[in-house]
Design an enzyme around this catalytic site. Structure first.
Site, PDB file in Angstrom:
ATOM      1  N   LYS A  59      -8.267   6.831   2.832  1.00 19.33           N
ATOM      2  CA  LYS A  59      -7.006   6.349   3.393  1.00 19.33           C
ATOM      3  C   LYS A  59      -5.826   7.185   2.883  1.00 19.33           C
ATOM      4  CE  LYS A  59      -4.088   2.197   3.047  1.00 19.33           C
ATOM      5  NZ  LYS A  59      -4.082   0.736   2.822  1.00 19.33           N
ATOM      6  N   ASP A  97      -4.442  -0.072  -5.589  1.00 24.69           N
ATOM      7  CA  ASP A  97      -3.096   0.323  -5.169  1.00 24.69           C
ATOM      8  C   ASP A  97      -2.078  -0.797  -5.295  1.00 24.69           C
ATOM      9  OD1 ASP A  97      -4.078  -1.215  -3.056  1.00 24.69           O
ATOM     10  OD2 ASP A  97      -3.265   0.091  -1.495  1.00 24.69           O
ATOM     11  N   ASN A  98      -2.536  -2.038  -5.360  1.00 26.49           N
ATOM     12  CA  ASN A  98      -1.668  -3.201  -5.595  1.00 26.49           C
ATOM     13  C   ASN A  98      -2.570  -4.379  -5.901  1.00 26.49           C
ATOM     14  OD1 ASN A  98      -1.133  -2.555  -2.238  1.00 26.49           O
ATOM     15  ND2 ASN A  98      -2.352  -4.347  -2.793  1.00 26.49           N
ATOM     16  N   HIS A 115      -2.096   7.032   4.589  1.00 27.96           N
ATOM     17  CA  HIS A 115      -1.001   6.055   4.710  1.00 27.96           C
ATOM     18  C   HIS A 115       0.311   6.552   4.097  1.00 27.96           C
ATOM     19  CE1 HIS A 115       0.058   1.466   4.761  1.00 27.96           C
ATOM     20  NE2 HIS A 115       0.461   2.106   5.859  1.00 27.96           N
ATOM     21  N   CYS A 165       0.784  -1.242   0.000  1.00 21.84           N
ATOM     22  CA  CYS A 165       0.000   0.000   0.000  1.00 21.84           C
ATOM     23  C   CYS A 165       0.815   1.291   0.000  1.00 21.84           C
ATOM     24  CB  CYS A 165      -0.932   0.007   1.196  1.00 21.84           C
ATOM     25  SG  CYS A 165      -2.113  -1.358   1.244  1.00 21.84           S
TER      26      CYS A 165
END
Length: 456
Positions: free
Chosen positions: A119, A258-259, A121, A68
């Site tokens: 989010k 994101d992945n 992060h 992430c």
């Protein structure tokens, strides 16, 4: 079925007096085939599928990291995050380097309202707060994950906040973020806006609303089905608001994960090997689409090699914003490809590195390397599942690819933090097993610890 094309048609030109709105819809840990437009037969995503139909679906798109935080760092800065030491997961108590420019910085400096939701992060210190990294408004949370439902006494990192002040909410996080995205669009009025809409769905914990769990009670992946359904509903709200406010045609929308899908959230990577956290295709090849009805012909696909790093460069081009002279970006402008002016691959090479594991892509060839173990080589055009190692039979190609990777690595800085030894040991084990086409014996530190206890 996806139809592969090398370029897409353009529609009408947009004058400089009509700067487009730009929205990045970033979702979390989504499986490669877990949307209708990517071939899912069991997860219902009608609004996301309609968005895909209105634009261009990318069939060979990748993020710059398989976990992430570094993936988000690459996307929001438009450069390989290893260039500024943001290589491992988490934020290391450091976060984004103070001298790194974000896409929001540039859009804010060019007259846009800038909104970040969901989010973050990317750091928890005051200097890393979204309001200090180019965003006029932040409505979300700083941590990498949290409950989808209200927390009684949340930490500073996990609390829902609006520009630093706690927001006490009822309901379900995905709905809350979706409603706020609508509010921001309406509040922007006639001023163009840049929105970073970062849903935590479908990251763990596997929390779905009761009514959605009831709807999908007989589904083999009922929690994921419910979470995905709610995500789709809220993207539908956003699209409807854009239509109702007359903004849809001139809004450039990106949608991506994101992945790759995680091993613990019921996601599916389909034909791809691996998952979140490792350097096989399942870790970094993601569902990715671009929609801009006023400029790009819809109902198309593009099979050139592309990256989330391209979002920054492409957005500047779309908004006709001149890139600051001192700003160095690794992404390419995708618009000439989407308008049929260029053909082929936007990138000849792409690279990945996280501590002990790395990968490199050149054309159809890809290598995966594990320090103190070895390197495997695949031809993805013939072997998308990465099972046939060509390293011993195609040494010349491997040497060329390794040379490209080594040259890229000289441009990087050492990682500013690493990951805990238990996590690094698990990741190392997974890579080693997958390089041998073997199933890993464990996929996280808890299952590894349980295995060790059984052996004892």
């Amino acid at each position: 079925m996806l139809v592969f094309v090398s370029a897409c048609k353009t529609k009408t030109e947009v004058s400089k007096s009509e700067p487009p709105n730009v929205i990045i819809i970033l979702i979390d840990d989504a499986g490669y085939v877990d949307f209708g437009f990517m071939g899912s037969k069991d997860l219902q995503t009608p609004n996301i599928d309609a968005l895909a139909k209105s634009g261009v679906v990318f069939t060979d798109a990748h993020v710059s990291a398989t976990v992430c935080a570094p993936s988000r760092a690459g996307l929001i800065t438009g450069k390989y995050q290893q260039r500024f030491g943001f290589e491992a997961n988490g934020t290391g108590g450091i976060g984004l380097s103070d001298d790194v420019v974000t896409i929001a910085d540039v859009f804010k400096n060019n007259g846009y309202n800038t909104y970040a939701l969901g989010k973050w992060h990317l750091g928890e210190d005051a200097s890393d707060h979204p309001n200090q990294r180019g965003f006029d408004e932040f409505y979300g949370f700083l941590a990498g994950s949290r409950s989808y439902f209200p927390l009684e006494n949340p930490s500073k990192e996990k609390m829902l906040q609006h520009n630093g002040k706690r927001v006490v909410f009822d309901g379900y996080m995905t709905d809350v973020l979706g409603n706020q995205s609508v509010t921001f669009i309406e509040a922007s009025k006639d001023k163009p806006f840049f929105m970073y809409l970062s849903y935590n769905a479908v990251h763990t914990p596997m929390h779905a609303k009761e009514q959605d769990l009831e709807t999908f009670k007989n589904h083999p992946r009922k929690e994921l089905a419910g979470m995905t359904w709610c995500l789709d509903e809220n993207i539908g709200k956003l699209l409807k608001t854009l239509e109702n406010t007359g903004k849809r045609d001139n809004t450039l929308i990106y949608f991506l994960s994101d992945n790759g899908g995680a091993h613990n959230n019921q996601s599916s990577t389909g034909p791809l090997k691996g998952w979140k956290g490792n350097k096989f295709e399942g870790g970094h090849r993601v569902p990715f689409l671009v929609s801009w009805p006023k400029m790009i012909e819809g109902d198309n696909t593009f099979d050139g090699l592309t990256s989330s790093l391209d979002i920054f460069t492409t957005s500047l081009s779309a908004a006709e914003i001149e890139k600051p002279e001192t700003l160095e970006l690794d992404g390419e402008d995708l618009l000439p490809y989407l308008k049929g002016e260029n053909r082929g691959n936007p990138h000849e090479t792409l690279f990945w590195r996280k501590l002990e594991e790395s990968a490199a892509r050149m054309g159809d060839l890809k290598q995966v390397h594990l320090n103190n173990y070895g390197t495997v080589l695949y031809n993805l055009s013939e072997d998308l599942g990465e099972t046939n190692d060509l390293s011993e039979t195609n040494g010349e190609a491997l040497e060329t690819l390794q040379s490209q990777y080594t040259n890229w690595e000289t441009q990087l800085v050492a990682p500013l933090w690493d990951e805990s030894k238990p996590w690094m040991d698990v990741t190392y084990h997974i890579h080693k097993q997958l390089m041998q086409n073997k199933a890993p014996e464990y996929k996280d530190i808890w299952s590894a610890a349980f295995k060790n206890r059984k052996q004892d």
